[in-house]
Design a protein around this motif. Structure first.
Motif, PDB file in Angstrom:
ATOM      1  N   VAL A  91       0.852  -1.183   0.000  1.00 55.56           N
ATOM      2  CA  VAL A  91       0.000   0.000   0.000  1.00 55.56           C
ATOM      3  C   VAL A  91       0.892   1.240   0.000  1.00 55.56           C
ATOM      4  O   VAL A  91       1.836   1.329   0.797  1.00 55.56           O
ATOM      5  CB  VAL A  91      -0.919   0.034   1.239  1.00 55.56           C
ATOM      6  CG1 VAL A  91      -1.801   1.274   1.224  1.00 55.56           C
ATOM      7  CG2 VAL A  91      -1.773  -1.217   1.310  1.00 55.56           C
ATOM      8  N   ASP A  93       2.398   4.672   1.009  1.00 48.29           N
ATOM      9  CA  ASP A  93       2.398   5.375   2.298  1.00 48.29           C
ATOM     10  C   ASP A  93       3.406   6.519   2.240  1.00 48.29           C
ATOM     11  O   ASP A  93       4.416   6.515   2.942  1.00 48.29           O
ATOM     12  CB  ASP A  93       2.748   4.394   3.419  1.00 48.29           C
ATOM     13  CG  ASP A  93       2.637   5.015   4.799  1.00 48.29           C
ATOM     14  OD1 ASP A  93       1.855   5.975   4.957  1.00 48.29           O
ATOM     15  OD2 ASP A  93       3.342   4.551   5.711  1.00 48.29           O
ATOM     16  N   THR A  97       2.368   7.474   7.627  1.00 47.95           N
ATOM     17  CA  THR A  97       1.390   7.432   8.722  1.00 47.95           C
ATOM     18  C   THR A  97       0.447   6.243   8.658  1.00 47.95           C
ATOM     19  O   THR A  97      -0.342   6.032   9.572  1.00 47.95           O
ATOM     20  CB  THR A  97       0.529   8.715   8.715  1.00 47.95           C
ATOM     21  OG1 THR A  97      -0.214   8.778   7.476  1.00 47.95           O
ATOM     22  CG2 THR A  97       1.402   9.955   8.844  1.00 47.95           C
ATOM     23  N   PHE A  98       0.505   5.459   7.592  1.00 52.45           N
ATOM     24  CA  PHE A  98      -0.504   4.418   7.393  1.00 52.45           C
ATOM     25  C   PHE A  98      -0.528   3.418   8.552  1.00 52.45           C
ATOM     26  O   PHE A  98      -1.590   3.090   9.093  1.00 52.45           O
ATOM     27  CB  PHE A  98      -0.255   3.679   6.079  1.00 52.45           C
ATOM     28  CG  PHE A  98      -1.329   2.698   5.716  1.00 52.45           C
ATOM     29  CD1 PHE A  98      -2.369   3.066   4.876  1.00 52.45           C
ATOM     30  CD2 PHE A  98      -1.326   1.401   6.221  1.00 52.45           C
ATOM     31  CE1 PHE A  98      -3.377   2.170   4.540  1.00 52.45           C
ATOM     32  CE2 PHE A  98      -2.321   0.493   5.901  1.00 52.45           C
ATOM     33  CZ  PHE A  98      -3.352   0.880   5.057  1.00 52.45           C
ATOM     34  N   SER A 101      -2.346   4.787  11.652  1.00 49.02           N
ATOM     35  CA  SER A 101      -3.604   5.529  11.576  1.00 49.02           C
ATOM     36  C   SER A 101      -4.599   5.003  10.551  1.00 49.02           C
ATOM     37  O   SER A 101      -5.589   5.657  10.278  1.00 49.02           O
ATOM     38  CB  SER A 101      -3.317   7.009  11.280  1.00 49.02           C
ATOM     39  OG  SER A 101      -2.683   7.157  10.018  1.00 49.02           O
ATOM     40  N   PHE A 102      -4.357   3.812   9.964  1.00 52.56           N
ATOM     41  CA  PHE A 102      -5.396   3.271   9.097  1.00 52.56           C
ATOM     42  C   PHE A 102      -6.490   2.634   9.951  1.00 52.56           C
ATOM     43  O   PHE A 102      -6.295   2.329  11.128  1.00 52.56           O
ATOM     44  CB  PHE A 102      -4.815   2.254   8.111  1.00 52.56           C
ATOM     45  CG  PHE A 102      -4.636   0.860   8.663  1.00 52.56           C
ATOM     46  CD1 PHE A 102      -5.628  -0.093   8.521  1.00 52.56           C
ATOM     47  CD2 PHE A 102      -3.467   0.497   9.304  1.00 52.56           C
ATOM     48  CE1 PHE A 102      -5.466  -1.378   9.024  1.00 52.56           C
ATOM     49  CE2 PHE A 102      -3.284  -0.775   9.801  1.00 52.56           C
ATOM     50  CZ  PHE A 102      -4.292  -1.728   9.662  1.00 52.56           C
ATOM     51  N   HIS A 117      -7.811   5.203   5.004  1.00 47.60           N
ATOM     52  CA  HIS A 117      -6.668   5.979   5.483  1.00 47.60           C
ATOM     53  C   HIS A 117      -6.607   7.263   4.684  1.00 47.60           C
ATOM     54  O   HIS A 117      -6.658   7.250   3.453  1.00 47.60           O
ATOM     55  CB  HIS A 117      -5.363   5.205   5.314  1.00 47.60           C
ATOM     56  CG  HIS A 117      -4.157   6.016   5.679  1.00 47.60           C
ATOM     57  ND1 HIS A 117      -3.299   6.542   4.740  1.00 47.60           N
ATOM     58  CD2 HIS A 117      -3.677   6.415   6.884  1.00 47.60           C
ATOM     59  CE1 HIS A 117      -2.343   7.222   5.338  1.00 47.60           C
ATOM     60  NE2 HIS A 117      -2.546   7.163   6.636  1.00 47.60           N
TER      61      HIS A 117
END
Length: 388
Positions: A91, A93, A97-98, A101-102, A117
């Motif tokens: 994914v 990023d 921050t993924f 905070s996802f 996200h």
């Protein structure tokens, strides 16, 4: 074959060389006092790591994220109940921050996963983490999710019982279908921006157990009891702690909610059936963890857990937790989990009768001579406690 490390001063290998022996064993080859020795070592499933994770409805699968070795990419990982990785997906990023905070949710069948996200909502097939679709989350006119916000809460996701789910992002509630990947209704704004340069906060959405058409929404110092089908608030409550009210938990029967926030942290209690506020717990409670019966569990990383009799508004007890803050305590049904992370789960039953039965299963035995002597001195029954 994995070669051991060599000590440059002694020219000896100090770490064993490892060679796969079978699916669940390794052969370790090392040197001790001039003699080569081999040892068979069992292997265990990879620990499920990640700051954020989501569990399927049946509890048999987990999704989390881990470092992919590329600063601009993370790897979603799908884990089975034993911790083994069954699928992965990369994914983007770019801002790093993924992983922390996802937010994600499995549908009730466990066949589909939605991952939110930032401005993105992705849909995955659970069997192999194939990307099925990607959508952009709605934003208020004139704002972008790239605009700064003082809000530290991630985009939130709450699953419904009929294939739909609710996402809270940038002051807006949006409604989606797991299978079609489309919106089921127009989005509804519920929050406002503090300034023109700051986007609205992310509404935090929490399902109400036993009421599949309702969710609880915290935003801008308010708690909304929300009817998903009617797309409107049935009731609104002001929250102590105002803008920083972050954590909402609901009793298993859906009757009472507790919302914690502010500094020092306060717990606001709401009777959802009667739709009225209850007297708050006037103490620094820490974040809400969950309800069991008449007790509300709260706590933080440094002070451990507190157990409150919420009806009497008094502290009933405390539980020490990991001082490093790496645990994620949780309440599930009548079970307390000191750590709910996928690799750390060790449920503790809080039903006294069940706890006693479990202890008997583990340690039922005859009294030792010393114990029998003490029992006789006390005039107590000499029958084994678990004999009944």
């Amino acid at each position: 074959m994995f070669t051991g490390a060599r000590n440059i001063e002694t020219d000896l290998e100090e770490i064993p060389a490892l060679s796969p022996r079978s699916a669940d064993e390794l052969t370790a080859v090392h040197q001790r006092d001039g003699v080569v020795e081999t040892t068979t070592l069992p292997t265990v499933a990879e620990r499920v790591r990640g700051e954020t994770f989501a569990r399927s409805v049946d509890g048999r699968r987990w999704i989390t994220a881990r470092d992919a070795g590329d600063p601009a990419t993370v790897e979603l990982t799908l884990h089975e109940a034993d911790g083994s990785v069954s699928a992965t997906a990369s994914v983007p990023d770019p801002d790093g921050t993924f992983g922390s905070s996802f937010n994600a949710a499995f549908d009730t069948s466990g066949e589909h996963i939605a991952v939110a996200h930032g401005a993105s909502l992705r849909f995955y097939r659970a069997s192999d983490l194939s990307l099925e679709g990607e959508r952009e989350l709605p934003t208020p006119p004139g704002y972008a999710l790239s605009k700064p916000s003082y809000d530290s809460s991630p985009v939130s996701v709450a699953r419904g019982d009929r294939g739909e789910f609710v996402v809270g992002s940038a002051g807006i509630l949006s409604f989606w279908d797991f299978r079609t990947h489309g919106r089921t209704a127009p989005p509804v704004p519920v929050g406002t921006a503090k300034t023109q340069e700051q986007r609205p906060d992310n509404p935090q959405v929490t399902p109400r157990p036993g009421h599949p058409g309702q969710v609880l929404v915290t935003i801008d110092g308010r708690l909304l009891l929300w009817d998903v089908e009617a797309r409107k608030a049935l009731q609104e409550y002001p929250l102590d702690g105002a803008e920083s009210a972050k954590r909402t938990v609901v009793s298993p029967d859906g009757a009472v909610a507790a919302v914690t926030g502010g500094f020092p942290t306060r717990a606001t209690l709401i009777d959802l059936d009667e739709q009225r506020e209850l007297p708050e717990l006037n103490a620094d409670t820490g974040n809400a963890v969950g309800f069991i019966g008449d007790y509300l569990f709260t706590g933080d990383d440094s002070d451990g857990l507190q157990i409150w009799d919420w009806k009497e508004r008094r502290l009933a007890g405390t539980v020490a937790t990991n001082p490093t803050g790496t645990d994620a305590p949780a309440i599930e049904g009548d079970m307390f989990l000191p750590d709910s992370t996928p690799s750390g789960r060790s449920p503790v039953p809080l039903d006294p009768e069940k706890l006693f039965r479990d202890l008997c299963d583990l340690s039922d035995r005859d009294f030792t001579p010393a114990e029998a002597s003490i029992v006789q001195q006390l005039g107590a029954s000499s029958d084994r406690p678990c004999s009944g």
